[in-house]
Design an enzyme around this catalytic site. Structure first.
Site, PDB file in Angstrom:
ATOM      1  N   GLN A   1      27.441   8.468  20.362  1.00 16.03           N
ATOM      2  CA  GLN A   1      27.346   8.858  21.762  1.00 16.03           C
ATOM      3  C   GLN A   1      28.667   9.373  22.279  1.00 16.03           C
ATOM      4  O   GLN A   1      28.977   9.284  23.452  1.00 16.03           O
ATOM      5  CB  GLN A   1      26.875   7.667  22.581  1.00 16.03           C
ATOM      6  CG  GLN A   1      25.479   7.290  22.152  1.00 16.03           C
ATOM      7  CD  GLN A   1      25.033   6.034  22.812  1.00 16.03           C
ATOM      8  OE1 GLN A   1      25.846   5.309  23.367  1.00 16.03           O
ATOM      9  NE2 GLN A   1      23.756   5.767  22.766  1.00 16.03           N
ATOM     10  N   CYS A   2      29.410   9.928  21.361  1.00 16.68           N
ATOM     11  CA  CYS A   2      30.737  10.420  21.663  1.00 16.68           C
ATOM     12  C   CYS A   2      30.736  11.339  22.872  1.00 16.68           C
ATOM     13  O   CYS A   2      31.593  11.254  23.732  1.00 16.68           O
ATOM     14  CB  CYS A   2      31.262  11.160  20.443  1.00 16.68           C
ATOM     15  SG  CYS A   2      32.956  11.649  20.611  1.00 16.68           S
TER      16      CYS A   2
END
Ligand SMILES: [Zn+2]
Ligand SMILES: [Zn+2]
Lengths: 715, 715
Positions: free
Chosen positions: A588-589
């Site tokens: 979920q960078c």
């Protein structure tokens, strides 16, 4: 003339005051600017020009007493660096080498000395004492070959007889109480503010046990009620404990001329104001008690000295060839260097900057983390930076990935690895950056669709192996967990320091992987800690002797030496390829809090720099949160295994954990297979489901045993 | 046809299965790319084109079931966003509006339906079930006016009779144990890896109490040993608890066609995979038990439905005018917006993004801190950013100040404030940035040399007052302590939130200034905490009732409400202008560890965002280190007064301290003088030594009393 320049050699005759001469320090920027002036402005004009240098009274012991001229020297009204003292000078730039050689140096010095003497006699020097600290610079610029000839002169008026010391010099804190020292410092700062100067070169002092007062020279008559005891102060660039620097010479001449007959002895404070590692100290200032010789009754200008010796110790000019660094790019390099050196000189004298600057860094990933890591590396002066990424820049990237701009997104987007290199070069042309637009093969992501895909994977692996071999530190900055596996294995096998950073939404981990002992020592070190590089630091290790840790790394262990630390996969009990675990941290960078990547990227580099400062490097014992109160192991502080950050609480913790003997990335069995079978082993991993690695390392067995044990427990 | 589309209205007839239709979601990027294709590639070619969209099964309840097309839609072989399911479609782009209108929509739908039906009958759909989820897009692009007409169709084959529900739908965790749920999740992830897909649209399930197995549709015959109980799964984009999404329709037709006669009932798992605030959950997946109607014996293609209704609820096309957002700049804006919305949708549903995006930020200082703060603000989508700085960019800046490049240093260097604006615009053209190349007058730095300097100072003050009035948050990011005084006073008077950051060598402080109560409430609030905005949160305040704190702010106090918090100067017992104190924190900015400014800059913005999320904003009670274990006051976490960071220990602490009633910047007497006398008061401060402010606030008296007390103690 040369023989008259007093040397700073300790104690020839104990009772004569001798002065440490200035060393001229001309930055490349000065010559660059002189070239510009000569070409665009002076042309054939040889008339004297006013220029400005500066000196500093806070250098650590051992540095010469420097007068610095940089590119700002021609901007006489410009600002002076904080806490430095400006010095004005006269530039004589000749048109020919012959004119340079035949210039009457004696006449130049005497002219300047006469001006100083006139200012002393007229009282003008009292009102503006900066005239007491002037210089002459004679130059010839050969702009065909970029040879610059120059000769510096720091004019000093000389007494006919020697100045005698009434008693040996004392360091300030031998004479002043802590309270007086604090008051003195206060008074000096007050004087700077009052006069609006970054530093006051000369001043008057009056003190009691309780207080210290200061005034400018011009206030002498009102400031000193009696002249039995008179203290004058000088901002002193010298770092020697037995000698004052050059600026004091003309002040003493002024004192002798103005009040010589009234004074018995003069107390001189050589004010030195050092700030080291964030704490300021004026304690090493030196106090001299001197008796001044009487001046002749006539008002003739005294003899003067001041031409600087050349590097051979003889009276003569100096020459520098700058053909290699006259372009602005070189200028940027020397400015960046100077900035880093300031950090060392003023704050951390033991800092080994070369070790940092010469580290070759491989950045796997050029996204949010990669961009921020690269920027911080540049700040540290790291010159060799290589990017690996296979993505293109999309419209949402530039606001979070600080090496890209809107223009890079047009036409489908540039390759990140390539655009990152371009940007670094635009920021600092001296950087040595390279980019590789390539994929990193991953476990559980088959490469055997066709011969083409298989060959491509093999080429990618070979390229990655080559890159890791050629660099000193490998940064893992990708946005998936699986892609970290292959470089973890290769770097572990090649004994390269790995710094790993991964982001969640508002949490991050920054860690160094354990650095295995060198292969040759490993085979013979069946006893624990037999490796010489670790024995001293890990003597207090609580790890059971010889026993491989049987459980996933636990932070209960303290004092874990670097070679026993875990990698990113050591805490996992499933193989990469199964993205169930750590999914939130890796995948979920793009939806992290925007500040998170900056913080994690900066910490990854700062942690690397701290590790490089440790004598054992990656083998250093891991610092933990508990070590925060202890004496730090490096001049920069702690060398943790992991930094886990929690932005919602603005908190970091420093866990340390052991390598796991069933780790799917760094365990002996995985490294052994990789080293023996190479790509044929790797391709099995890529093409198989995660159970392949789990079977190999014994994780499968462990799962089964655990399940059996659970069943037993709940029977 | 319209009447045949099943609506997602809850319970018309309890026993009929009804499907939530797709809503088409066309990003501006799609139309931009279509325009490019039309202009450069398709030209007058009207032949059908293959395009790609995607849908997601993790949206929070309430969002419509979207099928998204963005600029990547034309790159059919390109990657799909993580965890999204791709859907292929056919684009019919007509050359004229007339052609658009007269296209035979019924024929298009029937053609597509026939292909689906053929694939079902031939078994091709078993091998590649993606054919079950296709779409049609009919468009006309009026590129003169940038009007885009379009009509979406999601073909679904219909049973002659209704599909009946055998029992009411159940949420997964009503039926499955935690162990089964974990096993299900594992099995799904395994299937994705095995098939190399970001998401598997359709799959088969077998489960016991102990385990869950999954397989692709094609494995039906080997996977199911008996057909008494058959479970099929669908990656389900619907968020409603009583209805499945559209993709299930054609799957049920396939099941009925292939095995209808053998099956009694079918169990359907609508797989929904939500990740919220970092934790993943599939629990809200829904299970339906359905009985499928029998299909006729002949192999004629069933009836089909699927054209989307327009916003009025009628069958008809839609139109969008994009004349304002067809340039790539608008595209960048929508991408950045989308990225931020993802953060809200997937992680923090309660996040008030508009509050952040619409905050007008004034950055005083465009050096290391200013550059990093600006970058983090951009990451958060803040659009209105104003810089004030009077410095020029020097050669050593770009490697540490991430808005500047080498070129900005040439020719003496560009103005930082102006260059910062240029860079922000290059990063994100949608930003609204302004720069002011101006000085901020400082206490103890006289401005009364001449009428010119005095007028200039007055203009600078007026400009600063205007800027502070026009912004919502003021960031103090300068590199001297003195320059922070004037904006502290003005912002306190105007009740603006101040976020302050200052660097040492390896330490920093990031703090919000106390936000005074509004002037009208202040005059009447002689009782403590009478302000309604604070009473609830500060009820447990331990501050003595009504007593102004008599000592410089102490961190012993907890639960300090925002209006009682101190400013940057509250802890100082000397006035600014005397740079003795905090010298190390402010004046060595250029020799900080390079990562420090990135960390402090990022934290300053993250702290601002957290404060903005608090219902009381700057009046919120300060969180302290002790609050780290408590329930956080905002969806993003704590709202501390100060973050003090120690890079050598990788540690942060969160002290909170009270406003000091003798503070030289924010005390009532200073604000009162400023508000009544304006510039004439300020110029006295600029022109006087620090004793002026100390006399005014009573600090001088405090010093004397302390000294007297000390004398008494040591008699
Ligand atoms: Zn490992
Ligand atoms: Zn205050």
């Amino acid at each position: 003339m040369a023989s008259d320049i007093s040397e700073a050699s300790p104690s020839t005759a104990e009772l004569k005051l001798q002065f440490a001469p200035f060393s001229s320090a001309l930055e490349a920027g000065f010559w660059h600017e002189l070239t510009q002036k000569k070409l665009n402005d002076y042309r054939l004009d040889e008339s004297p020009k006013c220029i400005k240098g500066y000196y500093y009274n806070g250098d650590p012991l051992g540095l010469p007493t420097r007068l610095t001229l940089e590119y700002s020297a021609f901007d006489v009204d410009g600002s002076t660096p904080a806490r430095c003292c400006p010095a004005l000078g006269t530039l004589y730039n000749t048109n020919t080498l012959d004119a340079f050689k035949t210039t009457d140096k004696k006449a130049l010095l005497e002219k300047e000395a006469k001006e100083i003497w006139d200012a002393i006699q007229s009282g003008a020097a009292l009102k503006d004492p900066s005239i007491l600290c002037r210089f002459i610079l004679l130059t010839f610029a050969d702009l065909k070959k970029y040879n610059f000839y120059y000769w510096f002169c720091f004019p000093a008026l000389c007494f006919k007889e020697a100045i005698t010391l009434v008693r040996p010099p004392s360091v300030l804190d031998q004479v002043f109480s802590a309270k007086q020292i604090a008051a003195l410092q206060d008074a000096y700062d007050g004087l700077c503010i009052k006069t609006g100067a970054t530093a006051v070169p000369y001043f008057l002092i009056k003190y009691t046990d309780e207080s210290v007062q200061m005034a400018v020279l011009g206030d002498w008559e009102t400031f000193f009620s009696d002249t039995k005891k008179v203290t004058v102060g000088v901002y002193d660039p010298c770092t020697l404990s037995q000698h004052p620097g050059w600026p004091l010479r003309n002040l003493l001449m002024l004192v002798a001329n103005q009040w010589g007959s009234k004074l018995d002895t003069v107390e001189v404070l050589c004010f030195r104001d050092r700030t080291l590692q964030g704490s300021r100290s004026i304690q090493q200032s030196v106090i001299f008690h001197v008796k001044l010789p009487e001046l002749p009754n006539n008002s003739a200008c005294p003899k003067s000295v001041g031409w600087e010796k050349n590097p051979k110790g003889a009276m003569g000019p100096r020459m520098v060839n700058l053909s290699e660094c006259m372009d602005p790019k070189r200028l940027a390099e020397s400015s960046v260097d100077l900035n880093l050196k300031l950090m060392r000189w003023r704050l951390v004298p033991s800092l080994d900057l070369d070790k940092v600057i010469n580290t070759k860094c491989l950045l796997l990933g050029a996204g949010t983390l990669g961009c921020n890591v690269a920027r911080t590396l540049m700040g540290w002066g790291v010159r060799h930076i290589t990017f690996v990424d296979n993505a293109k820049i999309s419209y949402s990237n530039p606001v979070r990935q600080p090496l890209y701009e809107f223009e890079d997104c047009l036409g489908g987007g540039k390759s990140k690895a390539m655009a990152a290199v371009d940007r670094l070069t635009k920021i600092f042309p001296g950087v040595n950056a390279e980019g590789y637009n390539m994929s990193i093969p991953m476990p559980g992501h088959p490469v055997n669709f066709s011969q083409t895909t298989l060959s491509q994977a093999q080429r990618d692996v070979e390229q990655l192996e080559k890159l890791i071999a050629e660099h000193d530190v490998v940064f893992l900055l990708m946005d998936t967990r699986e892609s970290r596996w292959l470089p973890t294995v290769i770097a572990a096998s090649k004994r390269k320091l790995v710094v790993n950073a991964a982001l969640g939404f508002d949490t991050f981990v920054v860690m160094r992987h354990g650095l295995k002992k060198p292969p040759n020592t490993q085979s013979i070190s069946t006893e624990p800690d037999s490796s010489p590089s670790c024995s001293s630091a890990s003597s207090s290790s609580s790890t059971p002797a010889g026993a491989a840790p049987a459980v996933p790394g636990s932070s209960l262990f303290s004092n874990i030496p670097g070679h026993k630390l875990g990698c990113y996969f050591c805490n996992d009990v499933v193989a990469p390829g199964d993205s169930t675990r750590d999914r939130t941290l890796d995948q979920q960078c793009t939806v992290s809090r925007p500040g998170l990547a900056m913080i994690a990227g900066a910490l990854a580099v700062e942690m690397m720099v701290s590790i490089l400062q440790h004598s054992e490097g990656g083998y250093a014992v891991a610092s933990s949160s508990d070590d925060r109160m202890n004496e730090p192991p490096t001049s920069l502080g702690l060398v943790p295994h992991q930094i886990r950050g929690f932005l919602s609480r603005f908190d970091n913790v420093l866990p340390a954990s052991l390598a796991f003997d069933k780790c799917t990335a760094c365990s002996p069995i995985v490294l052994d297979h990789y080293e023996r079978e190479g790509f044929s082993f790797l391709s099995k991993v890529f093409n198989s489901s995660h159970s392949f690695l789990e079977d190999l390392t014994g994780l499968t067995l462990l799962h089964q045993e655990t399940q059996a044990a659970e069943k037993l427990m709940f029977v």
